[in-house]
Write a protein that holds these residues in place. Sequence first.
Motif, PDB file in Angstrom:
ATOM      1  N   LEU A   1      85.760  31.953  81.567  1.00 40.78           N
ATOM      2  CA  LEU A   1      84.935  31.052  80.766  1.00 40.78           C
ATOM      3  C   LEU A   1      85.827  30.270  79.807  1.00 40.78           C
ATOM      4  CD1 LEU A   1      82.083  30.107  79.832  1.00 40.78           C
ATOM      5  CD2 LEU A   1      82.159  31.988  78.166  1.00 40.78           C
ATOM      6  N   ILE A   2      85.754  28.927  79.872  1.00 40.48           N
ATOM      7  CA  ILE A   2      86.577  28.106  78.983  1.00 40.48           C
ATOM      8  C   ILE A   2      85.731  27.344  77.966  1.00 40.48           C
ATOM      9  CG2 ILE A   2      88.447  27.831  80.655  1.00 40.48           C
ATOM     10  CD1 ILE A   2      87.328  24.993  81.219  1.00 40.48           C
ATOM     11  N   LYS A   3      84.412  27.215  78.238  1.00 39.95           N
ATOM     12  CA  LYS A   3      83.580  26.464  77.304  1.00 39.95           C
ATOM     13  C   LYS A   3      82.106  26.829  77.458  1.00 39.95           C
ATOM     14  CE  LYS A   3      82.807  23.264  74.184  1.00 39.95           C
ATOM     15  NZ  LYS A   3      83.302  23.393  72.794  1.00 39.95           N
ATOM     16  N   THR A   4      81.454  27.073  76.320  1.00 39.60           N
ATOM     17  CA  THR A   4      80.007  27.238  76.284  1.00 39.60           C
ATOM     18  C   THR A   4      79.418  26.045  75.549  1.00 39.60           C
ATOM     19  OG1 THR A   4      80.106  29.655  76.310  1.00 39.60           O
ATOM     20  CG2 THR A   4      78.089  28.653  75.463  1.00 39.60           C
ATOM     21  N   ILE A   5      78.549  25.310  76.224  1.00 43.11           N
ATOM     22  CA  ILE A   5      77.899  24.149  75.630  1.00 43.11           C
ATOM     23  C   ILE A   5      76.458  24.544  75.322  1.00 43.11           C
ATOM     24  CG2 ILE A   5      77.141  21.780  76.046  1.00 43.11           C
ATOM     25  CD1 ILE A   5      79.597  21.474  77.846  1.00 43.11           C
ATOM     26  N   SER A   6      76.093  24.523  74.060  1.00 43.54           N
ATOM     27  CA  SER A   6      74.789  25.037  73.631  1.00 43.54           C
ATOM     28  C   SER A   6      73.714  23.958  73.513  1.00 43.54           C
ATOM     29  CB  SER A   6      74.935  25.754  72.285  1.00 43.54           C
ATOM     30  OG  SER A   6      75.502  24.886  71.314  1.00 43.54           O
ATOM     31  N   ASN A   7      73.982  22.775  74.034  1.00 42.27           N
ATOM     32  CA  ASN A   7      73.005  21.684  74.012  1.00 42.27           C
ATOM     33  C   ASN A   7      72.776  21.215  75.437  1.00 42.27           C
ATOM     34  OD1 ASN A   7      71.520  19.329  73.733  1.00 42.27           O
ATOM     35  ND2 ASN A   7      72.709  18.567  72.006  1.00 42.27           N
ATOM     36  N   LYS A   8      71.553  21.342  75.933  1.00 38.31           N
ATOM     37  CA  LYS A   8      71.273  20.983  77.326  1.00 38.31           C
ATOM     38  C   LYS A   8      71.418  19.485  77.586  1.00 38.31           C
ATOM     39  CE  LYS A   8      66.229  20.475  76.801  1.00 38.31           C
ATOM     40  NZ  LYS A   8      64.923  20.999  77.251  1.00 38.31           N
ATOM     41  N   ASN A   9      71.446  18.675  76.518  1.00 42.20           N
ATOM     42  CA  ASN A   9      71.587  17.228  76.668  1.00 42.20           C
ATOM     43  C   ASN A   9      73.044  16.776  76.730  1.00 42.20           C
ATOM     44  OD1 ASN A   9      68.752  16.655  76.581  1.00 42.20           O
ATOM     45  ND2 ASN A   9      68.807  17.061  74.379  1.00 42.20           N
ATOM     46  N   THR A  10      73.981  17.692  76.460  1.00 39.59           N
ATOM     47  CA  THR A  10      75.408  17.377  76.587  1.00 39.59           C
ATOM     48  C   THR A  10      75.808  17.555  78.043  1.00 39.59           C
ATOM     49  OG1 THR A  10      75.863  18.104  74.326  1.00 39.59           O
ATOM     50  CG2 THR A  10      77.740  17.973  75.837  1.00 39.59           C
ATOM     51  N   LEU A  11      76.226  16.470  78.691  1.00 38.78           N
ATOM     52  CA  LEU A  11      76.429  16.497  80.142  1.00 38.78           C
ATOM     53  C   LEU A  11      77.860  16.162  80.552  1.00 38.78           C
ATOM     54  CD1 LEU A  11      73.101  14.708  81.155  1.00 38.78           C
ATOM     55  CD2 LEU A  11      73.550  17.161  80.962  1.00 38.78           C
ATOM     56  N   THR A  12      78.819  16.264  79.596  1.00 34.85           N
ATOM     57  CA  THR A  12      80.231  16.063  79.927  1.00 34.85           C
ATOM     58  C   THR A  12      81.078  17.053  79.127  1.00 34.85           C
ATOM     59  OG1 THR A  12      80.582  14.397  78.198  1.00 34.85           O
ATOM     60  CG2 THR A  12      79.940  13.590  80.385  1.00 34.85           C
ATOM     61  N   TYR A  13      82.253  17.326  79.648  1.00 34.62           N
ATOM     62  CA  TYR A  13      83.212  18.159  78.922  1.00 34.62           C
ATOM     63  C   TYR A  13      84.611  17.740  79.358  1.00 34.62           C
ATOM     64  CZ  TYR A  13      86.222  22.082  77.742  1.00 34.62           C
ATOM     65  OH  TYR A  13      87.262  22.852  77.267  1.00 34.62           O
ATOM     66  N   THR A  14      85.532  17.613  78.397  1.00 40.65           N
ATOM     67  CA  THR A  14      86.914  17.259  78.697  1.00 40.65           C
ATOM     68  C   THR A  14      87.815  18.461  78.475  1.00 40.65           C
ATOM     69  OG1 THR A  14      86.548  14.941  78.084  1.00 40.65           O
ATOM     70  CG2 THR A  14      88.829  15.715  78.153  1.00 40.65           C
ATOM     71  N   ASP A  15      88.461  18.892  79.532  1.00 41.86           N
ATOM     72  CA  ASP A  15      89.410  20.007  79.468  1.00 41.86           C
ATOM     73  C   ASP A  15      90.788  19.414  79.179  1.00 41.86           C
ATOM     74  OD1 ASP A  15      90.407  22.562  79.620  1.00 41.86           O
ATOM     75  OD2 ASP A  15      90.549  22.576  81.819  1.00 41.86           O
ATOM     76  N   SER A  16      91.285  19.617  77.958  1.00 44.68           N
ATOM     77  CA  SER A  16      92.516  18.957  77.506  1.00 44.68           C
ATOM     78  C   SER A  16      93.738  19.877  77.585  1.00 44.68           C
ATOM     79  CB  SER A  16      92.336  18.474  76.065  1.00 44.68           C
ATOM     80  OG  SER A  16      91.214  17.630  75.955  1.00 44.68           O
ATOM     81  N   LYS A  17      94.899  19.285  77.241  1.00 44.44           N
ATOM     82  CA  LYS A  17      96.179  19.999  77.197  1.00 44.44           C
ATOM     83  C   LYS A  17      96.524  20.626  78.545  1.00 44.44           C
ATOM     84  CE  LYS A  17      95.867  20.879  72.234  1.00 44.44           C
ATOM     85  NZ  LYS A  17      95.879  21.886  71.149  1.00 44.44           N
TER      86      LYS A  17
END
Length: 327
Positions: A185-201
């Motif tokens: 697990l690298i990210k938990t998004i707690s808002n169902k309206n957030t529909l993108t995530y950027t995996d950096s570094k």
Amino acid sequence: RQDSDWLGEFDYTYMSGWMYSVNNVFPGYGAAQYKPKDGDVMRWQYTVWGYGTDLGAVSEWSGDGFCKVANKTKLTKEIAEVNSASNSSKLLANKDIKSAYDNAYKVMKDMTISQSKVDSATKKLSTAVSNFNKPTPSPGKVEAVNGFKVASTTTSSVKLAWNKVSDCTGYKIYRYDTSSKKYKLIKTISNKNTLTYTDSKKSSSNTYSYKIRAYKSGSKTQYSAYSDILKATTKPLTPKVTVKSTKTKKATISWKNTSSRNSGYEVYMATSKTGKYSLVKTTTAKTYTKTGLTKGKTYYFKVRAYKTVDGTNIYGNYSTVKYVKVK
């Protein structure tokens, strides 16, 4: 012919009788000669006059026809699929399907009905059956995430995107860890309206594997099924180029800022900075000598790196253009 339901050849005129069509086309020869193919819609219709002229047929006997008859092939198929379904009685017990089905039969009988009304009846019956056959979600089960994709990449990041799950709290994103050989697990998004995530570094020219699932908070957290695994490759670094002409009619191009994960490099050349650049070399080395040049003439070079993944090249940005006047 004493039977009240009798309807046979010549019962109205010398040109009346039964005719068959295949996918709304009248073959013009006996049915015994036609071999049905999977998916064919065959209809038997009674012509009163003109060997099918009143059914919309066009033949050497019927001429161009004097009736414009709507194409009912798709509607016939929808009705037939209800009739032949293993759960036909359950389908027709549904009020929406029964209403659409009865309307479809009424439309089928009307020889003067418009094509738009036929299409409307077809869609109404198809939709009613589709809605009935939709699987009912298991109580408490969270819908799986759809549309998981790579939105964009840079040399050091991967941007992920997905479609919204309406009945959930948020999303959990996992990335494959090569050391443990497991997804972490690298990210938990707690808002169902957030529909993108950027995996950096991230490292350049490197391939990463991801998967996602939705979750719903409560007395006990519920999870959807995992998405399919998604692979994403970061772009190669932009080479830093130098070019020299130390020998007659030759130019040597060298570059740095590279990675061992790169599959190779492409060298491009032009005779003016804003002119047309042509590919002159594809190489795995970090230097290239272009020969056969004209002494005293100025040449312009640029280089880009690429990473080959599953047979497809993923390119980095072109380097800054460098030029040299040939000795």
